[in-house]
Design an enzyme around this catalytic site. Structure first.
Site, PDB file in Angstrom:
ATOM      1  N   PHE A 154       0.804  -1.229   0.000  1.00 15.91           N
ATOM      2  CA  PHE A 154       0.000   0.000   0.000  1.00 15.91           C
ATOM      3  C   PHE A 154       0.834   1.275   0.000  1.00 15.91           C
ATOM      4  CE2 PHE A 154       0.917   0.073   4.540  1.00 15.91           C
ATOM      5  CZ  PHE A 154       0.966   1.429   4.814  1.00 15.91           C
ATOM      6  N   LYS A 198      -1.361  -7.036  -9.354  1.00 18.78           N
ATOM      7  CA  LYS A 198      -2.359  -7.093  -8.266  1.00 18.78           C
ATOM      8  C   LYS A 198      -1.972  -6.007  -7.260  1.00 18.78           C
ATOM      9  CE  LYS A 198      -3.195  -8.292  -4.511  1.00 18.78           C
ATOM     10  NZ  LYS A 198      -3.538  -7.316  -3.422  1.00 18.78           N
ATOM     11  N   GLU A 236      -5.204  -3.871  -2.007  1.00 21.70           N
ATOM     12  CA  GLU A 236      -6.649  -3.627  -1.973  1.00 21.70           C
ATOM     13  C   GLU A 236      -6.997  -2.354  -1.212  1.00 21.70           C
ATOM     14  OE1 GLU A 236      -4.853  -5.897  -0.548  1.00 21.70           O
ATOM     15  OE2 GLU A 236      -5.777  -6.884   1.174  1.00 21.70           O
ATOM     16  N   ARG A 237      -6.011  -1.848  -0.420  1.00 16.35           N
ATOM     17  CA  ARG A 237      -6.290  -0.634   0.348  1.00 16.35           C
ATOM     18  C   ARG A 237      -6.130   0.621  -0.502  1.00 16.35           C
ATOM     19  NH1 ARG A 237      -2.734  -1.655   5.660  1.00 16.35           N
ATOM     20  NH2 ARG A 237      -1.831  -3.400   4.560  1.00 16.35           N
ATOM     21  N   SER A 256       5.109  -6.948   3.513  1.00 18.75           N
ATOM     22  CA  SER A 256       5.694  -7.253   4.821  1.00 18.75           C
ATOM     23  C   SER A 256       6.496  -8.562   4.739  1.00 18.75           C
ATOM     24  CB  SER A 256       4.583  -7.363   5.859  1.00 18.75           C
ATOM     25  OG  SER A 256       3.611  -8.283   5.419  1.00 18.75           O
ATOM     26  N   CYS A 277       9.673   1.857   3.368  1.00 24.69           N
ATOM     27  CA  CYS A 277      10.593   0.760   3.679  1.00 24.69           C
ATOM     28  C   CYS A 277      12.032   1.243   3.768  1.00 24.69           C
ATOM     29  CB  CYS A 277      10.471  -0.338   2.636  1.00 24.69           C
ATOM     30  SG  CYS A 277      11.089   0.187   1.036  1.00 24.69           S
ATOM     31  N   GLU A 333       9.794  -3.172  12.675  1.00 25.04           N
ATOM     32  CA  GLU A 333       9.417  -2.054  11.808  1.00 25.04           C
ATOM     33  C   GLU A 333       8.282  -1.265  12.458  1.00 25.04           C
ATOM     34  OE1 GLU A 333       7.854  -3.380   7.972  1.00 25.04           O
ATOM     35  OE2 GLU A 333       8.876  -1.673   7.051  1.00 25.04           O
TER      36      GLU A 333
HETATM   37  P1  NAD Z   1       1.309  -6.579   3.171  1.00 28.70           P
HETATM   38  O1  NAD Z   1       2.309  -7.661   3.276  1.00 28.70           O
HETATM   39  O2  NAD Z   1       0.209  -6.526   4.137  1.00 28.70           O
HETATM   40  O3  NAD Z   1       0.598  -6.618   1.725  1.00 28.70           O
HETATM   41  C1  NAD Z   1       1.343  -6.616   0.523  1.00 28.70           C
HETATM   42  C2  NAD Z   1       0.536  -7.325  -0.554  1.00 28.70           C
HETATM   43  O4  NAD Z   1       0.336  -8.672  -0.178  1.00 28.70           O
HETATM   44  C3  NAD Z   1      -0.842  -6.725  -0.796  1.00 28.70           C
HETATM   45  O5  NAD Z   1      -1.082  -6.684  -2.188  1.00 28.70           O
HETATM   46  C4  NAD Z   1      -1.788  -7.691  -0.096  1.00 28.70           C
HETATM   47  O6  NAD Z   1      -3.026  -7.800  -0.755  1.00 28.70           O
HETATM   48  C5  NAD Z   1      -1.050  -9.013  -0.166  1.00 28.70           C
HETATM   49  N1  NAD Z   1      -1.255  -9.867   1.017  1.00 28.70           N
HETATM   50  C6  NAD Z   1      -1.424  -9.469   2.302  1.00 28.70           C
HETATM   51  N2  NAD Z   1      -1.508 -10.528   3.107  1.00 28.70           N
HETATM   52  C7  NAD Z   1      -1.393 -11.632   2.334  1.00 28.70           C
HETATM   53  C8  NAD Z   1      -1.394 -13.032   2.592  1.00 28.70           C
HETATM   54  N3  NAD Z   1      -1.533 -13.516   3.822  1.00 28.70           N
HETATM   55  N4  NAD Z   1      -1.239 -13.866   1.544  1.00 28.70           N
HETATM   56  C9  NAD Z   1      -1.076 -13.399   0.306  1.00 28.70           C
HETATM   57  N5  NAD Z   1      -1.070 -12.082   0.002  1.00 28.70           N
HETATM   58  C10 NAD Z   1      -1.216 -11.206   0.994  1.00 28.70           C
HETATM   59  O7  NAD Z   1       2.138  -5.212   3.152  1.00 28.70           O
HETATM   60  P2  NAD Z   1       1.587  -3.722   3.215  1.00 28.70           P
HETATM   61  O8  NAD Z   1       1.092  -3.433   4.588  1.00 28.70           O
HETATM   62  O9  NAD Z   1       0.699  -3.452   2.060  1.00 28.70           O
HETATM   63  O10 NAD Z   1       2.932  -2.898   2.944  1.00 28.70           O
HETATM   64  C11 NAD Z   1       3.833  -2.517   3.940  1.00 28.70           C
HETATM   65  C12 NAD Z   1       5.029  -3.441   4.004  1.00 28.70           C
HETATM   66  O11 NAD Z   1       5.691  -3.468   2.751  1.00 28.70           O
HETATM   67  C13 NAD Z   1       6.076  -2.949   4.996  1.00 28.70           C
HETATM   68  O12 NAD Z   1       6.555  -4.045   5.725  1.00 28.70           O
HETATM   69  C14 NAD Z   1       7.164  -2.362   4.124  1.00 28.70           C
HETATM   70  O13 NAD Z   1       8.455  -2.341   4.680  1.00 28.70           O
HETATM   71  C15 NAD Z   1       7.086  -3.280   2.952  1.00 28.70           C
HETATM   72  N6  NAD Z   1       7.715  -2.667   1.797  1.00 28.70           N
HETATM   73  C16 NAD Z   1       8.934  -3.138   1.414  1.00 28.70           C
HETATM   74  C17 NAD Z   1       9.582  -2.550   0.352  1.00 28.70           C
HETATM   75  C18 NAD Z   1      10.931  -3.044  -0.071  1.00 28.70           C
HETATM   76  O14 NAD Z   1      11.437  -2.568  -1.071  1.00 28.70           O
HETATM   77  N7  NAD Z   1      11.536  -3.986   0.636  1.00 28.70           N
HETATM   78  C19 NAD Z   1       8.983  -1.497  -0.344  1.00 28.70           C
HETATM   79  C20 NAD Z   1       7.734  -1.048   0.072  1.00 28.70           C
HETATM   80  C21 NAD Z   1       7.101  -1.650   1.149  1.00 28.70           C
END
Ligand code: NAD
Length: 497
Positions: free
Chosen positions: A163, A187, A190-191, A240, A295, A396
């Site tokens: 997101f 994909k 969704e938020r 994450s 991140c 984090e």
């Molecule tokens: P998230 O893991 O909750 O969601 C990311 C994606 O995964 C979304 O599209 C979501 O729909 C999907 N998803 C969520 N739970 C899932 C599951 N159980 N099974 C399959 N798919 C699932 O992450 P977020 O809250 O949207 O984003 C924040 C996180 O992303 C932070 O931890 C941040 O550090 C990380 N991030 C990392 C980088 C990097 O370059 N390393 C860059 C940006 C964000």
């Protein structure tokens, strides 16, 4: 601290978030979920999560489009990307506004984000030349026998994105996947699905062949369907760490290529030689920008030796001056965090840190916006006396919280930096080359900043990440992207006549 909220007009008519499959917009049946403005808490749109059957249809379309697309000469594929750049440029302000509204980030940050996304389209448009890297021919590897390597696309790729950078992160993947001759499915989170709608209006205007670039919206079930689909060759994931690990394991089990970028815990170290006039605004931008939901945010700042007192004073002063408000207001420094749950989680982390012995120097957690009291706002927090043993030094935060720590020497600071499970980024503020070199050499993180608080690599470099911040071997962007999206085929040939 003040609040700014003039001239912010919230969308009141919810739109329906659509998929884009086979060269056209589609709506799908199913339960709808609201897309909520984190500042005003109004519904901006409604979204339906794509079912496994609908994912299957999208993959089928992308699979069908592949054979013709891979035969399209790279010089022609790059023309589509030049056109895409033009269409994105034309919509850049609209995309920035949509993402500021859906995510809450300031409109200035949103504009910067769109720019960084378009940069990847520009890099990928150079694909004919990039395909030469890692390919080539050697004559006479044996008598009369030549050996060559060529890069070939694999088929359908998908990207699942988070997101916090709704416009930029899809463009870490989409341009490279299609430039190399693969077909692609995005994909979004969704938020925050609205900026992707505008990106796909640009895709639609370019008129890619049907099925080459596709969009499916949804949550966990939609991702599972993508991960398990046998006609998907590879998955790019950003999110994450727990989900990144799951995606990595699941996709690998079904024989896919996978690159999975996870969460982060980034430190900045400020040495006695640092130029504080320049370092302090940079530190503040890194921690509080994007409301800390970045991140690459350096949310723990370690002062080395005598610099600590001056550094602390300046950081507190700077943090107190930050303006909390609605992202679309040009005066805002800190927008809302993404959800009430996120705000509660950050709140609890700060409480836990205090219980563990950290001291609250600045605490604006209870900031209430005069016009939007229900919004997910949280003012800046600054903690000091943070040590490696505390949870807040290891996990984090993803919120507007700066943790201050101190050490006697650089070695002690590096020890703190390396004590976390993550390895995304880290910054040293110094004017001494030897200290900078030692830091780069000894810190176990994929992106190192020297006097740069948000060390986000340009599109022509890969985006680093180690330990629990990255699962895989080939990273996003740059040459790694070309390697990820192509197979290098060897041909050894000789002629008998
Ligand atoms: P998230 O893991 O909750 O969601 C990311 C994606 O995964 C979304 O599209 C979501 O729909 C999907 N998803 C969520 N739970 C899932 C599951 N159980 N099974 C399959 N798919 C699932 O992450 P977020 O809250 O949207 O984003 C924040 C996180 O992303 C932070 O931890 C941040 O550090 C990380 N991030 C990392 C980088 C990097 O370059 N390393 C860059 C940006 C964000």
């Amino acid at each position: 601290m003040t609040s700014q909220h003039e001239e912010v007009v919230a969308t009141t008519t919810p739109d329906t978030v659509r998929n884009y499959v086979g060269g056209g917009w589609t709506t799908i049946d199913g339960e709808t979920h609201p897309v909520v403005d984190p500042a005003t808490v109004e519904d901006l749109a409604e979204i339906t999560y794509t079912s496994a059957d609908d994912v299957d249809a999208a993959v089928g379309t992308a699979h069908e489009a592949f054979e013709e697309w891979r035969r399209t000469p790279p010089v022609e594929r790059s023309q589509y990307l030049f056109d895409l750049k033009g269409e994105l440029e034309a919509r850049a302000d609209d995309i920035a506004e949509a993402l500021s509204r859906e995510h809450g980030k300031t409109v200035g940050e949103a504009r910067g984000e769109v720019r960084r996304g378009i940069e990847n389209v520009e890099v990928a448009a150079g694909i004919p030349n990039m395909l030469r890297e890692g390919s080539g021919i050697v004559e006479d590897v044996a008598s009369g026998m030549d050996e060559s390597a060529v890069r070939q696309p694999l088929g359908v790729f998908a990207a699942v994105v988070p997101f916090n950078f709704p416009a930029m992160i899809p463009l870490w993947f989409l341009p490279y996947a299609v430039a190399t001759g693969n077909t692609f499915i995005l994909k979004p989170s969704e938020r925050v699905p609205l900026s992707s709608q505008l990106i796909f209006e640009a895709v639609d205007a370019v008129d890619f062949p049907d099925g080459v670039v596709n969009l499916v919206n949804g949550g966990k079930e939609t991702v599972t369907a993508l991960l398990e689909h046998e006609d998907i060759e590879g998955i790019s994931f950003v999110g994450s760490s727990s989900v990144a690990r799951h995606v990595y394991e699941t996709a690998a089990t079904s024989g896919k290529r996978v690159q999975a970028q996870g969460g982060a815990k980034n430190y900045a170290v400020v040495t006695e030689s640092a130029v504080l006039d320049r370092a302090v605004p940079n530190v503040l931008g890194s921690v509080y920008g994007n409301a800390g939901q970045r991140c690459l945010a350096n949310d723990v700042v370690v002062g080395v030796g005598d610099v600590y007192d001056d550094l602390r004073e300046r950081l507190v002063e700077g943090a107190e001056d930050l303006t909390v408000g609605v992202g679309l207001d040009e005066e805002t420094d800190i927008g809302p965090v993404i959800t009430p749950e996120s705000r509660d989680r950050i709140d609890e982390m700060v409480d836990e840190a205090v219980a563990e012995g950290a001291e609250l120097v600045l605490d604006e957690r209870d900031f209430e916006h005069p016009e939007y009291p229900e919004g997910n706002f949280m003012g800046p927090v600054l903690l000091e006396g943070v040590t490696s043993e505390m949870a807040i030094a290891q996990e984090e935060i993803f919120g507007p919280v700066l943790c201050l720590a101190s050490t006697d020497d650089l070695e002690g600071a590096i020890e703190m930096v390396n004590a976390t499970d993550y390895g995304n980024a880290s910054t040293i503020y110094t004017e001494r080359g030897g200290e900078a070199r030692q830091y780069r050499y000894e810190v176990d993180a994929g992106n190192i900043g020297v006097n740069v608080g948000v060390c986000a690599p340009m599109g022509f470099f890969h985006f680093g990440g180690r330990k629990a911040s990255f699962f895989g071997d080939l990273h996003a962007q740059g040459e790694d992207a070309i390697d990820f999206y192509t197979e290098k085929t060897i041909e050894i040939e000789r002629w008998f006549s």
